[in-house]
Design a protein around this motif. Structure first.
Motif, short mmCIF file in Angstrom:
data_model
loop_
_atom_site.label_atom_id
_atom_site.label_comp_id
_atom_site.label_asym_id
_atom_site.label_seq_id
_atom_site.Cartn_x
_atom_site.Cartn_y
_atom_site.Cartn_z
N HIS A 37 -69.93 65.12 -33.00
CA HIS A 37 -69.19 64.27 -32.06
C HIS A 37 -67.90 64.93 -31.60
O HIS A 37 -67.07 64.30 -30.95
N CYS A 59 -64.70 60.81 -38.98
CA CYS A 59 -65.47 60.54 -37.76
C CYS A 59 -66.24 59.23 -37.94
O CYS A 59 -67.20 59.19 -38.72
N CYS A 62 -69.98 59.58 -37.55
CA CYS A 62 -70.73 60.22 -38.64
C CYS A 62 -70.83 59.30 -39.87
O CYS A 62 -71.78 59.38 -40.64
#
Ligand SMILES: [Zn+2]
Ligand SMILES: [Zn+2]
Length: 372
Positions: A37, A59, A62
């Motif tokens: 990402h 993240c 994630c």
């Protein structure tokens, strides 16, 4: 033993250095580079304990929010299996059947749940070996002499042995195999010790009291909106919706949404095995006596007041302001404690009802009326 069972990792989160420990960067052991990402996988900042970044996912895309919500939901079952496994292991290591081992020793627990910054539940437990209780001695020492380190090893073994298969939430989901995290900690509790690794009874009671009053609300309500916990709550609601669409109310996740504020943890925040300490019945008797004494005292005081009108006037408290300050509980944690207390009271009532002989029913009923 003072035992800590953790949740596994669901993705990298910003972390602070523990007070007193050598300062170290946030997630220095994480791999370098960017995730898919485009966010850094590693953070080299030093965060203070009260930094609002701490506990947030590096993240959010994630991070396995669904995995954490499902783990939290099944955490009480992990704990239940742990206690069963530990009792079996203790007997097996003494080369005895579980039933025979109960004449020599009994494993007793008192546990509390604590939220970490990442919103995952940790369990802290006092684990104790008692002998078989008798009328003379309700808390005897075990009839076999085993060192605390022996019990610690059995705890670690039991924690790594057990797993729970969490059923899929819906058709697009798979079965998850849930386990406790690898950071299991078991330390002997000793009154006098030179060993730094040991903890004293005072330290333990301090920890347990702190954890029992610390709740999801404490990590969520810190003035700044907590994106990570919000995401976790929303994930609980979303999974619940998907489960209901898939299987309706027969889904094992049908009530997950109800526990979204507790971030999916529906277990008791504090619980103990039946014989860990004084019984709830004893506490109830003490409470009843206290209220009876106080009522008598108040009746007596009222009598005195009506005898003397001037005296009575002095006892009137004037309230000249009423203000609505809210309803319900201040934090989800308070609600949780109340719910745990209500559950315990209900269990106690059920146990008492089951234990009561049918022919005594009428008699007790009469007594209850008399008390009223
Ligand atoms: Zn960081
Ligand atoms: Zn990512």
């Amino acid at each position: 033993m003072f035992l800590t069972l953790t949740a596994p990792s669901f993705g990298a989160v910003h972390s602070s250095t523990r007070p007193g420990a050598q300062p170290r960067p946030c997630t220095v052991n994480a791999p370098p580079g960017l995730c898919e990402h485009g966010r850094p996988r590693r953070c080299t900042e030093h965060h203070d304990v009260d930094d609002s970044q701490v506990g947030q996912a590096l993240c959010p895309d994630c991070y396995d929010y669904e995995g954490q919500a499902v783990w939290q939901w099944h955490c009480p079952e992990l704990w239940r299996r742990f206690t069963i496994r530990l009792r079996r292991l203790v007997a097996a290591h003494l080369s005895m059947s579980e039933k025979a081992s109960r004449d020599l020793l009994r494993v007793q627990f008192a546990k509390v749940g604590e939220y970490q910054k990442r919103g995952a539940i940790h369990l802290h437990a006092l684990v104790r070996l008692d002998g078989a209780p008798s009328d003379d001695d309700p808390f005897p020492s075990p009839a076999v002499d085993v060192p605390a380190s022996w019990l610690a090893e059995r705890c670690l073994e039991a924690a790594s042995d057990i797993e729970v298969d969490a059923p899929p939430v819906d058709g697009s989901d798979g079965t998850r195999v849930l386990r406790f995290g690898r950071q299991v900690d078991a330390r002997p509790v000793r009154r006098h010790s030179d060993d730094d690794g040991d903890v004293s009874p005072e330290m333990v009671s301090g920890y347990l009291a702190k954890y029992a009053t610390k709740a999801a609300g404490d990590v969520a309500v810190d003035g700044t909106p907590n994106r990570h916990l919000k995401q976790l709550r929303e994930t609980c609601l979303e999974l619940c919706g998907r489960a209901l669409l898939h299987e309706g109310f027969s889904s094992p996740y049908a009530l997950l949404g109800k526990w979204a504020d507790a971030l999916g943890f529906r277990g008791h925040f504090a619980s103990k095995s039946r014989r860990f300490s004084t019984t709830l019945g004893t506490l109830r008797d003490a409470r009843r006596k206290y209220h009876r004494d106080r009522e008598q005292l108040e009746t007596h005081t009222d009598q005195a007041s009506t005898d003397d009108p001037l005296d009575a006037a002095e006892h009137i408290v004037v309230l000249n302001e009423f203000r609505f300050v809210g309803q319900g509980w201040l934090t989800p944690g308070d609600a949780e404690l109340a719910r745990s207390a209500a559950d315990a009271a209900r269990e106690w009532k059920d146990a008492r009802r089951a234990a009561r002989q049918p022919h005594e029913k009428g008699k007790n009923h009469g007594q209850a009326l008399l008390h009223r």
